[in-house]
Design an enzyme around this catalytic site. Structure first.
Site, short mmCIF file in Angstrom:
data_model
loop_
_atom_site.label_atom_id
_atom_site.label_comp_id
_atom_site.label_asym_id
_atom_site.label_seq_id
_atom_site.Cartn_x
_atom_site.Cartn_y
_atom_site.Cartn_z
N ARG A 216 76.77 31.15 6.24
CA ARG A 216 76.05 32.31 6.79
C ARG A 216 75.20 31.89 8.00
NH1 ARG A 216 71.15 32.89 2.33
NH2 ARG A 216 69.76 31.44 3.42
N GLY A 217 74.50 32.86 8.57
CA GLY A 217 73.48 32.60 9.60
C GLY A 217 74.02 31.85 10.81
N ASP A 237 79.63 24.10 2.76
CA ASP A 237 78.39 24.67 2.21
C ASP A 237 78.36 24.35 0.72
OD1 ASP A 237 76.05 26.46 1.75
OD2 ASP A 237 76.55 27.20 3.74
N LYS A 294 54.68 25.63 2.76
CA LYS A 294 53.39 25.57 2.03
C LYS A 294 52.39 24.87 2.94
CE LYS A 294 53.34 27.10 -2.25
NZ LYS A 294 52.67 28.34 -2.47
N LEU A 295 51.14 25.30 2.90
CA LEU A 295 50.11 24.51 3.59
C LEU A 295 50.09 23.13 2.95
CD1 LEU A 295 47.18 27.10 3.82
CD2 LEU A 295 48.80 26.42 5.61
N LEU A 296 49.78 22.12 3.73
CA LEU A 296 49.85 20.75 3.19
C LEU A 296 48.91 20.60 1.99
CD1 LEU A 296 51.11 17.97 3.38
CD2 LEU A 296 49.31 17.30 4.97
N TYR A 352 58.91 20.74 6.92
CA TYR A 352 60.02 21.16 7.79
C TYR A 352 59.89 20.52 9.17
CZ TYR A 352 63.16 24.55 10.11
OH TYR A 352 64.17 25.15 10.82
N THR A 386 67.80 36.03 12.25
CA THR A 386 68.68 35.73 11.11
C THR A 386 68.08 36.35 9.85
OG1 THR A 386 67.50 33.71 10.55
CG2 THR A 386 69.38 33.48 12.04
#
Ligand code: NAI
Length: 445
Positions: A216-217, A237, A294-296, A352, A386
């Protein structure tokens, strides 16, 4: 995933109102259509050296109408500025003002492309200053262009003619609709590798390409674009995405391989599938990626480790296997998906951004290990329309998608076009680099 605002401000009666209120007015971008012209309108070529004349001859050979001096109300489709011989910032005045005089007449969807030398190759301070000045000029000019026009540059390594194969490949890409969402960027030609594409419409004819995360995407768009350009595609995938994966592969007459890329032998299995089913492997696109934001301060091991495992550790391991098993010959290509988050950073995305910055480091270091004639590069998308970005809350999404020079999000095909260019034979002199496809994000690097 539709950009409703873009459609509204480009149609009466809201177009006039948006103009009066000073609201962002994103333009419809000029995108590539197979069989369409490379460019509408003449190319104004600015520059006086031998390089300028040589490039003018090449553009004429591509069937373009080349003009060397702008006349009022002529509507150039592109302005190519050849500054390969500048050795002092004061020498920029004449060519820059020649560009300035033509800018108001540049067509919607037009292109400004500088051709110059990398500052890093210069030993004289004045030469290095002049070369860096070209970069500052181009990046600022790209912010000023409107109507979906873009500005990008090509840096041709010292000792190479400005007509070296990959400079011409980059020029064709940047002039064409394939580079619609590439803005304010530079491509550096590091060596004379690369051969002209046998067929500009099907530059990947005869090649076998694997795309991970192809169900996808952006991955599905890359698979479709590589197929359109002539490649046979292996779509990879996770088994859970098997049905969508099979649909993508069948549609393209390619093959599907259900595989989690974090498997220790993923590279070897991809290579075995490629050799078994297609007899060879030419292009690897590391597209599969995940986010676990998430915040660290709230980060846990599961989120951190999963993102590093999929987005960078798997790619490092697979590349080692491809290289150890002679998986890619001369002309081989590896293209990895990074992200502008890996360049500028992003709140809530330490994991990320670490993984995507890792990708940028990996391609820079792996370039030296590739077989002769083979290359490795990264593409760093910005805001792309997306399923992932459609889930961002409305207000945040609106801000994120407008904060670039083109005032809109890119499409998966825009990323795919950059990948296809880097996969082509003509891009053989471009390696170890990261090309941003972000409409020139206003925030961050
Ligand atoms: P997506 O989430 O829509 O698709 C990713 C695909 O990768 C999915 O089909 C998923 O099943 C597959 N995948 C995930 N883990 C896998 C694994 N372990 N093994 C095999 N396949 C796996 O993501 P999207 O938006 O298409 O992004 C594609 C790439 O582009 C990613 O690397 C992403 O980080 C990058 N990117 C995307 C941006 C955007 O705006 N959408 C911006 C910047 C980068």
């Amino acid at each position: 995933m539709a950009d409703t605002y873009l459609n509204l401000v480009n149609a009466a009666p809201l177009a006039g109102l948006a103009k009066r209120l000073g609201l962002p007015r994103p333009a419809e971008l000029r995108r590539y259509r197979p069989g369409g012209p490379l460019l509408d309108g003449p190319v104004l070529l600015v520059g006086t050296g031998n390089g300028a004349q040589d490039l003018a001859d090449v553009l004429l050979g591509w069937g373009l109408d080349v003009i060397r001096q702008h006349r009022p109300h002529q509507r150039p489709g592109a302005i190519v500025v050849v500054l390969d011989d500048v050795s002092d910032p004061s020498a920029l005045s004449a060519p820059v003002l020649a560009v300035a005089g033509a800018l108001r007449d540049l067509r919607p969807g037009g292109r400004v492309v500088t051709v110059s030398r990398p500052a890093a190759d210069a030993t004289e301070p004045a030469t290095a200053a002049a070369r860096r000045a070209v970069e500052g000029l181009l990046r600022s000019l790209a912010h000023e262009l409107r109507g979906g026009a873009t500005g990008n540059g090509i840096l041709v390594g010292d000792g190479l003619p400005v007509t070296v194969t990959s400079a011409l490949g980059a020029l064709r890409f940047l002039l064409s609709g394939r580079s619609a969402f590439v803005d304010g960027q530079f491509l550096t030609v590091v060596d004379g590798q690369g051969v002209p594409d046998p067929d500009a419409e099907r530059p990947l004819a005869g090649k076998v390409a694997v795309v991970t995360g192809a169900a996808r995407g952006i991955g599905a768009a890359i698979a479709r674009t590589l197929h359109r350009d002539g490649a046979r595609v292996i779509a990879v995938d996770v088994p859970a995405a098997g049905e969508a994966l099979a649909a993508v592969a069948n549609n393209l007459g390619g093959t599907a391989l259900q595989l989690d890329i974090t498997a220790p032998d993923a590279g070897a299995r991809i290579l075995a599938h490629a050799r078994d089913r297609h007899g060879r492997l030419d292009v690897v696109v590391h597209n599969a990626g995940i986010t676990r934001d998430k915040l660290l301060a709230n980060m846990d091991a599961a989120r951190w480790d999963a993102v590093i495992a999929v987005n960078i550790a798997a790619q490092l391991r697979m590349n080692e296997q491809f290289l150890a098993l002679d998986g890619l010959g001369a002309g081989g290509r590896i293209i990895s998906l990074a992200s502008t988050s890996g360049i500028a950073g992003n709140r809530g995305q330490t994991n990320y951004a670490a993984s995507k910055a890792g990708v940028i480091g990996m391609v820079a270091a792996t370039a030296a290990r590739m077989p002769a004639g083979a290359t490795i590069n990264a593409v760093a998308p910005g805001f792309i329309e997306t399923e992932m970005t459609a889930r961002i809350p409305f207000a945040t999404r609106e801000v994120a998608r407008r904060l670039n020079s083109l005032q809109q999000g890119g499409r998966p095909t825009d990323v795919a076009e950059a990948v296809a260019f880097l996969a082509s034979d003509a891009a053989g002199g471009i390696t170890g680099q990261t090309l941003r496809v972000c409409g020139q994000n206003l925030v961050g690097a």
